[in-house]
Design a protein around this motif. Structure first.
Motif, PDB file in Angstrom:
ATOM      1  N   UNK A 185       0.841  -1.193   0.000  1.00 12.87           N
ATOM      2  CA  UNK A 185       0.000   0.000   0.000  1.00 12.87           C
ATOM      3  C   UNK A 185       0.879   1.247   0.000  1.00 12.87           C
ATOM      4  N   UNK A 186       1.945   1.202   0.794  1.00  7.00           N
ATOM      5  CA  UNK A 186       2.783   2.384   0.982  1.00  7.00           C
ATOM      6  C   UNK A 186       4.197   1.958   1.353  1.00  7.00           C
ATOM      7  N   UNK A 187       5.170   2.727   0.882  1.00 12.70           N
ATOM      8  CA  UNK A 187       6.580   2.501   1.201  1.00 12.70           C
ATOM      9  C   UNK A 187       7.243   3.814   1.574  1.00 12.70           C
ATOM     10  N   UNK A 188       8.251   3.743   2.400  1.00  9.64           N
ATOM     11  CA  UNK A 188       9.114   4.877   2.705  1.00  9.64           C
ATOM     12  C   UNK A 188      10.455   4.573   2.051  1.00  9.64           C
ATOM     13  N   UNK A 189      10.900   5.435   1.140  1.00  7.57           N
ATOM     14  CA  UNK A 189      12.113   5.163   0.379  1.00  7.57           C
ATOM     15  C   UNK A 189      13.045   6.371   0.357  1.00  7.57           C
ATOM     16  N   UNK A 190      14.337   6.090   0.198  1.00 12.84           N
ATOM     17  CA  UNK A 190      15.343   7.116  -0.052  1.00 12.84           C
ATOM     18  C   UNK A 190      15.625   7.091  -1.544  1.00 12.84           C
ATOM     19  N   UNK A 191      15.302   8.169  -2.240  1.00 13.98           N
ATOM     20  CA  UNK A 191      15.527   8.231  -3.684  1.00 13.98           C
ATOM     21  C   UNK A 191      15.675   9.682  -4.104  1.00 13.98           C
ATOM     22  N   UNK A 192      16.495   9.899  -5.132  1.00 13.47           N
ATOM     23  CA  UNK A 192      16.744  11.255  -5.615  1.00 13.47           C
ATOM     24  C   UNK A 192      15.847  11.687  -6.747  1.00 13.47           C
ATOM     25  N   UNK A 193      15.237  10.697  -7.441  1.00 16.81           N
ATOM     26  CA  UNK A 193      14.341  11.032  -8.546  1.00 16.81           C
ATOM     27  C   UNK A 193      13.273   9.954  -8.666  1.00 16.81           C
ATOM     28  N   UNK A 194      12.253  10.247  -9.440  1.00 15.91           N
ATOM     29  CA  UNK A 194      11.170   9.284  -9.631  1.00 15.91           C
ATOM     30  C   UNK A 194      11.709   7.979 -10.194  1.00 15.91           C
ATOM     31  N   UNK A 195      12.583   8.057 -11.196  1.00 13.14           N
ATOM     32  CA  UNK A 195      13.090   6.827 -11.815  1.00 13.14           C
ATOM     33  C   UNK A 195      13.862   5.957 -10.824  1.00 13.14           C
ATOM     34  N   UNK A 196      14.405   6.549  -9.774  1.00 10.51           N
ATOM     35  CA  UNK A 196      15.154   5.787  -8.765  1.00 10.51           C
ATOM     36  C   UNK A 196      14.263   4.923  -7.882  1.00 10.51           C
ATOM     37  N   UNK A 197      12.967   5.255  -7.804  1.00 11.76           N
ATOM     38  CA  UNK A 197      12.106   4.487  -6.900  1.00 11.76           C
ATOM     39  C   UNK A 197      11.681   3.141  -7.479  1.00 11.76           C
ATOM     40  N   UNK A 198      11.660   3.019  -8.806  1.00 15.92           N
ATOM     41  CA  UNK A 198      11.144   1.799  -9.417  1.00 15.92           C
ATOM     42  C   UNK A 198      11.939   0.541  -9.055  1.00 15.92           C
ATOM     43  N   UNK A 199      13.282   0.557  -9.130  1.00 12.57           N
ATOM     44  CA  UNK A 199      14.015  -0.652  -8.716  1.00 12.57           C
ATOM     45  C   UNK A 199      13.822  -0.963  -7.227  1.00 12.57           C
ATOM     46  N   UNK A 200      13.673   0.075  -6.421  1.00 14.56           N
ATOM     47  CA  UNK A 200      13.465  -0.141  -4.985  1.00 14.56           C
ATOM     48  C   UNK A 200      12.114  -0.799  -4.725  1.00 14.56           C
ATOM     49  N   UNK A 201      11.096  -0.366  -5.458  1.00 12.38           N
ATOM     50  CA  UNK A 201       9.776  -0.976  -5.330  1.00 12.38           C
ATOM     51  C   UNK A 201       9.836  -2.435  -5.768  1.00 12.38           C
ATOM     52  N   UNK A 202      10.469  -2.694  -6.908  1.00 15.73           N
ATOM     53  CA  UNK A 202      10.556  -4.074  -7.407  1.00 15.73           C
ATOM     54  C   UNK A 202      11.315  -4.970  -6.435  1.00 15.73           C
ATOM     55  N   UNK A 203      12.365  -4.451  -5.808  1.00 15.69           N
ATOM     56  CA  UNK A 203      13.098  -5.237  -4.802  1.00 15.69           C
ATOM     57  C   UNK A 203      12.172  -5.652  -3.666  1.00 15.69           C
ATOM     58  N   UNK A 204      11.359  -4.719  -3.197  1.00 18.49           N
ATOM     59  CA  UNK A 204      10.446  -5.012  -2.091  1.00 18.49           C
ATOM     60  C   UNK A 204       9.346  -5.979  -2.527  1.00 18.49           C
ATOM     61  N   UNK A 205       8.819  -5.785  -3.720  1.00 21.46           N
ATOM     62  CA  UNK A 205       7.778  -6.678  -4.239  1.00 21.46           C
ATOM     63  C   UNK A 205       8.318  -8.103  -4.349  1.00 21.46           C
ATOM     64  N   UNK A 206       9.516  -8.234  -4.911  1.00 27.97           N
ATOM     65  CA  UNK A 206      10.114  -9.575  -5.067  1.00 27.97           C
ATOM     66  C   UNK A 206      10.454 -10.203  -3.723  1.00 27.97           C
ATOM     67  N   UNK A 207      10.806  -9.372  -2.751  1.00 32.55           N
ATOM     68  CA  UNK A 207      11.077  -9.899  -1.408  1.00 32.55           C
ATOM     69  C   UNK A 207       9.805 -10.497  -0.821  1.00 32.55           C
ATOM     70  N   UNK A 208       8.683  -9.816  -1.016  1.00 27.05           N
ATOM     71  CA  UNK A 208       7.405 -10.278  -0.479  1.00 27.05           C
ATOM     72  C   UNK A 208       6.825 -11.438  -1.276  1.00 27.05           C
ATOM     73  N   UNK A 209       7.039 -11.404  -2.594  1.00 26.50           N
ATOM     74  CA  UNK A 209       6.482 -12.435  -3.471  1.00 26.50           C
ATOM     75  C   UNK A 209       7.441 -12.702  -4.626  1.00 26.50           C
ATOM     76  N   UNK A 210       8.348 -13.665  -4.451  1.00 28.14           N
ATOM     77  CA  UNK A 210       9.324 -13.964  -5.511  1.00 28.14           C
ATOM     78  C   UNK A 210       8.682 -14.357  -6.841  1.00 28.14           C
ATOM     79  N   UNK A 211       7.444 -14.785  -6.836  1.00 28.30           N
ATOM     80  CA  UNK A 211       6.747 -15.203  -8.055  1.00 28.30           C
ATOM     81  C   UNK A 211       5.846 -14.099  -8.624  1.00 28.30           C
ATOM     82  N   UNK A 212       6.041 -12.875  -8.189  1.00 21.24           N
ATOM     83  CA  UNK A 212       5.178 -11.776  -8.623  1.00 21.24           C
ATOM     84  C   UNK A 212       5.127 -11.651 -10.138  1.00 21.24           C
TER      85      UNK A 212
END
Length: 84
Positions: free
Chosen positions: A17-44
């Motif tokens: 639903x929500x994440x707290x992230x350290x990022x310098x630009x919008x494009x920087x957040x996408x890999x961080x989101x994917x890392x968290x998604x894959x951590x929660x569900x490796x088969x996403x």
């Protein structure tokens, strides 16, 4: 630290639903989101392409991938929807 909120199918597919992230630009957040998604569900089925095709709102204004982020910003990601 920025707050990132996910809506629509992103929320359903990722379980996030929500994440707290350290990022310098919008494009920087996408890999961080994917890392968290894959951590929660490796088969996403959510992909980087899905995230990059979304509508991005930064503090209530639609922005592009290169938009800079500052501490306290609110980023909202909504999947693009097509209809007919």
């Amino acid at each position: 630290m920025v707050t990132v909120k996910l809506f629509g199918t992103f929320r359903l597919d990722s379980g996030l639903k929500e994440l707290q992230l350290e990022a310098g630009s919008v494009k920087d957040i996408f890999p961080l989101i994917m890392d968290e998604v894959r951590r929660l569900d490796p088969q996403t089925e959510l992909t980087m392409k899905d995230l990059k095709s979304c509508v991005v709102s930064l503090n209530g204004r639609q922005v592009g991938m290169r938009a800079a982020l500052n501490d306290g910003d609110l980023v909202i990601l909504v999947p693009a929807v097509a209809g007919g």
